[in-house]
Scaffold this active site. Structure first.
Site, PDB file in Angstrom:
ATOM      1  N   MET A  21      -5.064   0.456   2.266  1.00  0.00           N
ATOM      2  CA  MET A  21      -5.252   0.467   3.718  1.00  0.00           C
ATOM      3  C   MET A  21      -4.221   1.341   4.415  1.00  0.00           C
ATOM      4  O   MET A  21      -3.697   0.994   5.464  1.00  0.00           O
ATOM      5  CB  MET A  21      -5.199  -0.965   4.259  1.00  0.00           C
ATOM      6  CG  MET A  21      -6.362  -1.847   3.816  1.00  0.00           C
ATOM      7  SD  MET A  21      -7.979  -1.245   4.362  1.00  0.00           S
ATOM      8  CE  MET A  21      -7.810  -1.418   6.134  1.00  0.00           C
ATOM      9  N   HIS A 132       1.003   2.812   6.167  1.00  0.00           N
ATOM     10  CA  HIS A 132       0.027   1.732   6.224  1.00  0.00           C
ATOM     11  C   HIS A 132      -0.570   1.611   7.618  1.00  0.00           C
ATOM     12  O   HIS A 132       0.118   1.772   8.633  1.00  0.00           O
ATOM     13  CB  HIS A 132       0.685   0.406   5.828  1.00  0.00           C
ATOM     14  CG  HIS A 132      -0.297  -0.607   5.318  1.00  0.00           C
ATOM     15  ND1 HIS A 132      -1.124  -1.318   6.154  1.00  0.00           N
ATOM     16  CD2 HIS A 132      -0.590  -1.006   4.057  1.00  0.00           C
ATOM     17  CE1 HIS A 132      -1.875  -2.134   5.428  1.00  0.00           C
ATOM     18  NE2 HIS A 132      -1.582  -1.960   4.150  1.00  0.00           N
ATOM     19  N   HIS A 133      -1.884   1.334   7.671  1.00  0.00           N
ATOM     20  CA  HIS A 133      -2.584   1.226   8.953  1.00  0.00           C
ATOM     21  C   HIS A 133      -2.068   0.047   9.781  1.00  0.00           C
ATOM     22  O   HIS A 133      -2.284  -0.013  10.998  1.00  0.00           O
ATOM     23  CB  HIS A 133      -4.090   1.079   8.709  1.00  0.00           C
ATOM     24  CG  HIS A 133      -4.933   1.668   9.795  1.00  0.00           C
ATOM     25  ND1 HIS A 133      -4.504   1.798  11.100  1.00  0.00           N
ATOM     26  CD2 HIS A 133      -6.193   2.177   9.783  1.00  0.00           C
ATOM     27  CE1 HIS A 133      -5.461   2.343  11.833  1.00  0.00           C
ATOM     28  NE2 HIS A 133      -6.493   2.583  11.068  1.00  0.00           N
ATOM     29  N   ALA A 134      -1.384  -0.896   9.149  1.00  0.00           N
ATOM     30  CA  ALA A 134      -0.783  -2.002   9.901  1.00  0.00           C
ATOM     31  C   ALA A 134       0.318  -1.511  10.826  1.00  0.00           C
ATOM     32  O   ALA A 134       0.690  -2.204  11.781  1.00  0.00           O
ATOM     33  CB  ALA A 134      -0.219  -3.057   8.935  1.00  0.00           C
ATOM     34  N   VAL A 136       0.449   1.925  12.269  1.00  0.00           N
ATOM     35  CA  VAL A 136      -0.020   2.864  13.301  1.00  0.00           C
ATOM     36  C   VAL A 136      -1.515   3.103  13.162  1.00  0.00           C
ATOM     37  O   VAL A 136      -2.083   2.943  12.084  1.00  0.00           O
ATOM     38  CB  VAL A 136       0.696   4.236  13.214  1.00  0.00           C
ATOM     39  CG1 VAL A 136       2.166   4.125  13.522  1.00  0.00           C
ATOM     40  CG2 VAL A 136       0.473   4.882  11.855  1.00  0.00           C
TER      41      VAL A 136
END
Length: 459
Positions: A21, A132-134, A136
């Protein structure tokens, strides 16, 4: 230490071995003329010897349900210098990126890595950055990288991206009382949106879903080879297209650049699926992320989504364009009546079932959309890193179980930079989509460059 935001938690919870992710970017630089042979080695040495301290979120690591500062930050774990077999072609570079984009980021450390890649033909080098998309979304990530580069070709000792202090880092330095006040203000704002959201939901049920042919419902997308379970292996492909070509087409047809971009993707997908004997009878549906930022921040995730009917069941490019344009306008007209928080809450309610289905896989043959097509605004002026001119930047994104292809684009100077990310096993010869994109642009150019009576019908 601070708690995970709910959106951060969702992105972290979705991650598994076959479903990394993280988002990323490939940045291609031209080494300056008359630069010493040690230019890249000097750049790497300067970075390794830099005394600049990483800032949040780049020095944050996971600690249960919290983000905690990494007190033993190890730059060698995150920053890597490699060389392709000389002279490395773009093909070898993309192969390397495909391999690295397939790998999970170590959760025991801050969730990002940066690679300097030398040995690329044409006296060039590259930087591949993944995070990680968590931490940005695409727009936030683009702003962080842009801030780390310079508009001055003579500027030296540029601060690395992980040391650029943005609003998020400044916010985390606020006293605890100030942060609590901010949280309470956000909660109040969310509650204030409820009446408008309920009204728009009622309008959707009574008006759009019932009688509007351009409304795209949450489970309208057909089954296709794009919607298989994915493996852990990724393929990344990239190419640049001249913006002037797209602008010429859009102006001639009286539509927006985004309309043309979606229509070109539609045609390319149609041709690719035909070569695979896998074109669905019903039109593909694309999820198009839309930013709802009301400022120039580079923090967290502030995106909603538009469902666009790509009209892939139609052979005529102009018919597909009309379908795409109407479906996007329908969603935009609805969002114009709401502020950013109302849009986010409305989207969360309408698409929650679709999100749960992606996360759980309860109904693998039912999906809200077939793929993601994202267009992220990029820099409009040339950027430099220690005098090396940025030639191109290609975004790399996420694929999920049931969503085996992601098309992400950004603008840079006078070019549209296209990055394709796909499951290597689910979509054979996915890189051929780049050829189909070029073919579709040429098809539209042929239409607008001749006396065609159908042109008025589009505008």
């Amino acid at each position: 230490m601070r708690p995970l935001h709910p959106i951060d938690f969702i992105f972290l919870n979705l991650e598994k071995r076959q479903q990394p992710m993280h988002v990323g970017g490939l940045f291609l630089f031209q080494i300056p003329e008359n630069a010493p042979e040690t230019f890249i080695q000097d750049l790497v040495t300067d970075i390794r010897n830099s005394k600049t301290i990483p800032v949040p979120p780049f020095n944050n690591k996971l600690n249960g349900f919290f983000w905690d500062e990494d007190e033993e930050f190890d730059l060698d774990h995150h920053f890597r210098h490699i060389a392709l077999p000389h002279p490395g072609r773009i093909r070898e570079l993309l192969t390397y990126i495909s391999q690295e984009h397939s790998a999970l980021i170590d959760r025991a450390k801050p969730l990002w890595t940066c690679h300097i890649i030398e040995g690329i033909e044409g006296n060039r080098f590259a930087m591949y950055f993944k995070i990680h998309h968590a931490m940005v979304d695409g727009i936030a990530g683009m702003r962080l990288v842009e801030k780390s580069l310079s508009h001055d070709p003579n500027a030296k000792s540029i601060v690395p991206p992980w040391c650029v202090e943005g609003p998020r880092a400044k916010r985390l330095k606020q006293p605890k009382v100030s942060r609590i006040k901010g949280i309470m203000a956000t909660l109040k704002s969310q509650l204030d949106t409820t009446p408008r959201v309920l009204y728009e939901l009622s309008q959707t049920v009574m008006k759009d879903m019932g009688r509007n042919p351009d409304y795209v419902s949450s489970f309208q997308a057909p089954s296709s080879i794009l919607n298989q379970r994915v493996s852990s292996s990724r393929r990344f492909a990239a190419q640049s297209f001249e913006f002037s070509r797209l602008s010429h087409i859009a102006k001639a047809l009286g539509v927006t650049i985004n309309d043309i971009v979606l229509a070109i993707c539609s045609g390319a997908l149609r041709e690719y699926l035909i070569t695979q004997n896998a074109l669905p009878r019903k039109p593909l549906i694309a999820m198009v992320p839309a930013s709802v930022r009301s400022d120039d921040s580079d923090l967290s995730n502030r995106i909603t989504m538009i469902l666009a009917n790509l009209g892939t069941h139609k052979e005529d490019p102009l018919e597909r364009l009309k379908i795409v344009r109407r479906s996007v306008l329908n969603a935009k007209e609805r969002f114009k009546r709401m502020n950013s928080n109302q849009i986010l809450n409305y989207s969360a309610f309408v698409y929650s079932a679709a999100g749960l289905n992606i996360a759980s896989g309860i109904m693998p043959k039912r999906q809200a959309f077939n793929l993601v097509i994202s267009n992220v605004p990029g820099p409009q002026e040339p950027l430099y890193w220690n005098g090396a001119r940025l030639e191109a930047l290609y975004p790399a994104s996420i694929v999920l179980d049931g969503q085996a292809l992601n098309i992400t684009m950004t603008s840079y100077l006078d070019k549209l930079e296209v990055g394709l990310t796909a499951c290597r096993n689910a979509l054979p010869k996915m890189q051929n989509l780049l050829t189909h994109l070029e073919d579709e642009i040429q098809r539209f150019e042929a239409i607008v460059n001749q006396d065609n009576p159908k042109l008025q019908a589009v505008s």
